[in-house]
Design a protein around this motif. Structure first.
Motif, mmCIF file in Angstrom:
data_model
loop_
_atom_site.group_PDB
_atom_site.id
_atom_site.type_symbol
_atom_site.label_atom_id
_atom_site.label_comp_id
_atom_site.label_asym_id
_atom_site.label_seq_id
_atom_site.Cartn_x
_atom_site.Cartn_y
_atom_site.Cartn_z
ATOM 1 N N ILE A 17 0.839 -1.204 0.000
ATOM 2 C CA ILE A 17 0.000 0.000 0.000
ATOM 3 C C ILE A 17 0.869 1.247 0.000
ATOM 4 C CG2 ILE A 17 -1.635 1.333 1.379
ATOM 5 C CD1 ILE A 17 -2.882 -1.355 2.232
ATOM 6 N N LEU A 18 1.930 1.218 0.785
ATOM 7 C CA LEU A 18 2.845 2.355 0.829
ATOM 8 C C LEU A 18 3.500 2.597 -0.534
ATOM 9 C CD1 LEU A 18 4.175 4.539 2.576
ATOM 10 C CD2 LEU A 18 5.991 2.891 3.059
ATOM 11 N N MET A 19 3.902 1.536 -1.212
ATOM 12 C CA MET A 19 4.516 1.667 -2.537
ATOM 13 C C MET A 19 3.527 2.237 -3.560
ATOM 14 S SD MET A 19 7.613 0.953 -2.279
ATOM 15 C CE MET A 19 8.200 0.614 -3.905
ATOM 16 N N ILE A 20 2.282 1.826 -3.492
ATOM 17 C CA ILE A 20 1.255 2.341 -4.399
ATOM 18 C C ILE A 20 1.038 3.827 -4.152
ATOM 19 C CG2 ILE A 20 -1.209 2.242 -4.964
ATOM 20 C CD1 ILE A 20 -1.014 -0.812 -4.538
ATOM 21 N N VAL A 21 0.981 4.219 -2.893
ATOM 22 C CA VAL A 21 0.803 5.630 -2.556
ATOM 23 C C VAL A 21 1.990 6.453 -3.056
ATOM 24 C CG1 VAL A 21 0.674 7.275 -0.636
ATOM 25 C CG2 VAL A 21 -0.724 5.199 -0.603
ATOM 26 N N VAL A 22 3.191 5.946 -2.888
ATOM 27 C CA VAL A 22 4.384 6.648 -3.359
ATOM 28 C C VAL A 22 4.359 6.782 -4.877
ATOM 29 C CG1 VAL A 22 6.896 6.449 -3.597
ATOM 30 C CG2 VAL A 22 5.821 6.054 -1.384
ATOM 31 N N MET A 23 3.961 5.729 -5.597
ATOM 32 C CA MET A 23 3.882 5.794 -7.060
ATOM 33 C C MET A 23 2.837 6.802 -7.514
ATOM 34 S SD MET A 23 4.435 1.825 -8.178
ATOM 35 C CE MET A 23 3.916 2.167 -9.828
ATOM 36 N N LEU A 24 1.699 6.852 -6.846
ATOM 37 C CA LEU A 24 0.668 7.832 -7.190
ATOM 38 C C LEU A 24 1.173 9.256 -6.962
ATOM 39 C CD1 LEU A 24 -2.574 6.129 -5.815
ATOM 40 C CD2 LEU A 24 -1.897 6.438 -8.210
ATOM 41 N N ALA A 25 1.910 9.471 -5.884
ATOM 42 C CA ALA A 25 2.468 10.794 -5.615
ATOM 43 C C ALA A 25 3.475 11.186 -6.695
ATOM 44 C CB ALA A 25 3.121 10.821 -4.240
ATOM 45 N N ILE A 26 4.294 10.249 -7.110
ATOM 46 C CA ILE A 26 5.271 10.524 -8.171
ATOM 47 C C ILE A 26 4.552 10.867 -9.475
ATOM 48 C CG2 ILE A 26 7.032 9.459 -9.645
ATOM 49 C CD1 ILE A 26 7.990 7.967 -7.122
ATOM 50 N N PHE A 27 3.544 10.087 -9.853
ATOM 51 C CA PHE A 27 2.778 10.386 -11.055
ATOM 52 C C PHE A 27 2.145 11.767 -10.973
ATOM 53 C CE2 PHE A 27 2.373 5.713 -12.047
ATOM 54 C CZ PHE A 27 3.089 5.792 -13.214
ATOM 55 N N TYR A 28 1.612 12.114 -9.808
ATOM 56 C CA TYR A 28 0.974 13.412 -9.666
ATOM 57 C C TYR A 28 1.974 14.542 -9.882
ATOM 58 C CZ TYR A 28 -1.327 17.438 -7.639
ATOM 59 O OH TYR A 28 -1.846 18.683 -7.451
ATOM 60 N N PHE A 29 3.129 14.484 -9.220
ATOM 61 C CA PHE A 29 4.080 15.587 -9.306
ATOM 62 C C PHE A 29 4.849 15.629 -10.628
ATOM 63 C CE2 PHE A 29 3.573 15.567 -4.647
ATOM 64 C CZ PHE A 29 3.265 16.901 -4.482
ATOM 65 N N LEU A 30 5.036 14.496 -11.291
ATOM 66 C CA LEU A 30 5.794 14.491 -12.538
ATOM 67 C C LEU A 30 4.926 14.575 -13.793
ATOM 68 C CD1 LEU A 30 8.563 11.856 -11.772
ATOM 69 C CD2 LEU A 30 8.722 14.339 -11.714
ATOM 70 N N LEU A 31 3.691 14.133 -13.727
ATOM 71 C CA LEU A 31 2.858 14.110 -14.926
ATOM 72 C C LEU A 31 1.607 14.975 -14.838
ATOM 73 C CD1 LEU A 31 3.012 10.274 -15.655
ATOM 74 C CD2 LEU A 31 4.310 12.073 -16.764
ATOM 75 N N ILE A 32 0.823 14.798 -13.827
ATOM 76 C CA ILE A 32 -0.488 15.440 -13.757
ATOM 77 C C ILE A 32 -0.364 16.928 -13.449
ATOM 78 C CG2 ILE A 32 -2.707 15.449 -12.552
ATOM 79 C CD1 ILE A 32 -2.215 12.397 -12.095
ATOM 80 N N ARG A 33 0.392 17.287 -12.446
ATOM 81 C CA ARG A 33 0.501 18.686 -12.021
ATOM 82 C C ARG A 33 1.098 19.586 -13.114
ATOM 83 N NH1 ARG A 33 4.237 21.142 -7.662
ATOM 84 N NH2 ARG A 33 3.121 23.014 -7.085
ATOM 85 N N PRO A 34 2.220 19.206 -13.758
ATOM 86 C CA PRO A 34 2.743 20.068 -14.827
ATOM 87 C C PRO A 34 1.774 20.225 -16.000
ATOM 88 C CG PRO A 34 4.420 18.523 -14.136
ATOM 89 C CD PRO A 34 3.151 18.129 -13.454
ATOM 90 N N GLU A 35 1.043 19.170 -16.330
ATOM 91 C CA GLU A 35 0.075 19.262 -17.426
ATOM 92 C C GLU A 35 -1.056 20.212 -17.073
ATOM 93 O OE1 GLU A 35 -1.495 18.748 -21.102
ATOM 94 O OE2 GLU A 35 0.446 18.073 -20.374
ATOM 95 N N ASN A 36 -1.522 20.176 -15.836
ATOM 96 C CA ASN A 36 -2.571 21.102 -15.411
ATOM 97 C C ASN A 36 -2.078 22.546 -15.449
ATOM 98 O OD1 ASN A 36 -4.424 19.075 -15.038
ATOM 99 N ND2 ASN A 36 -4.067 18.891 -12.837
ATOM 100 N N LYS A 37 -0.811 22.781 -15.093
ATOM 101 C CA LYS A 37 -0.249 24.131 -15.159
ATOM 102 C C LYS A 37 -0.208 24.631 -16.596
ATOM 103 C CE LYS A 37 2.682 24.512 -11.098
ATOM 104 N NZ LYS A 37 4.050 24.718 -10.620
ATOM 105 N N ARG A 38 0.210 23.760 -17.535
ATOM 106 C CA ARG A 38 0.265 24.147 -18.947
ATOM 107 C C ARG A 38 -1.124 24.475 -19.480
ATOM 108 N NH1 ARG A 38 2.875 19.287 -20.185
ATOM 109 N NH2 ARG A 38 4.743 19.422 -18.958
ATOM 110 N N LYS A 39 -2.103 23.668 -19.102
ATOM 111 C CA LYS A 39 -3.483 23.925 -19.542
ATOM 112 C C LYS A 39 -3.980 25.254 -19.001
ATOM 113 C CE LYS A 39 -5.083 19.187 -20.101
ATOM 114 N NZ LYS A 39 -5.990 18.144 -19.594
#
Length: 152
Positions: A22-44
């Motif tokens: 569960i901890l590894m899944i949470v860490v992976m979701l956090a990484i995806f958020y900060f590296l992929l989702i957040r920058p894309e939302n800023k560009r939009k």
């Protein structure tokens, strides 16, 4: 009896590995958020702000590469003139790629690639190169003149 022994021995081991999973899944979701989702939302958000701040007379380039001056703006569309012949083309606001003259767009595209020191060095070298070029031409004509005198 076999089931009871198996359940009791795996219960303690499974509890620790379950928390790790569960901890590894949470860490992976956090990484995806900060590296992929957040920058894309800023560009939009920046693109939406750029499109909403358009005004009559701005120079734009569409995502298809059409360059022109804004003539009319509505809620969803923009009409641009693409040449001096007053050719007018209507585009959706979502088709606008960038705002500004071609020189401004080129400067903006090149600026993030260089550091501040590299940009200052380029600006300092440019005037020096222009001054040196005529001086080199003068020396080549002076060198050529004695060679012609020797031939005569």
């Amino acid at each position: 009896m076999f089931e009871i022994a198996y359940a009791s021995s795996s219960g303690t081991a499974a509890g620790g590995s379950g928390m790790t999973s569960i901890l590894m899944i949470v860490v992976m979701l956090a990484i995806f958020y900060f590296l992929l989702i957040r920058p894309e939302n800023k560009r939009k958000k920046q693109a939406e702000e750029m499109r909403s701040s358009l005004k009559k007379g701005d120079w734009i380039t569409t995502i298809g590469g059409v360059y022109g001056r804004v003539v009319t703006i509505t809620d969803r569309t923009v009409v641009i003139e693409t040449s001096e012949d007053r050719v007018r083309v209507e585009f959706l606001k979502s088709a606008i790629g960038s705002v500004g003259t071609l020189d401004e767009q080129a400067a903006a595209a090149a600026a993030p690639r260089r550091g501040k020191k590299a940009a200052e060095n380029v600006e300092e070298e440019a005037p020096t190169a222009e001054v040196e070029a005529p001086a080199e031409e003068e020396t080549t004509t002076e060198e050529a003149a004695p060679a012609e005198e020797d031939k005569e």
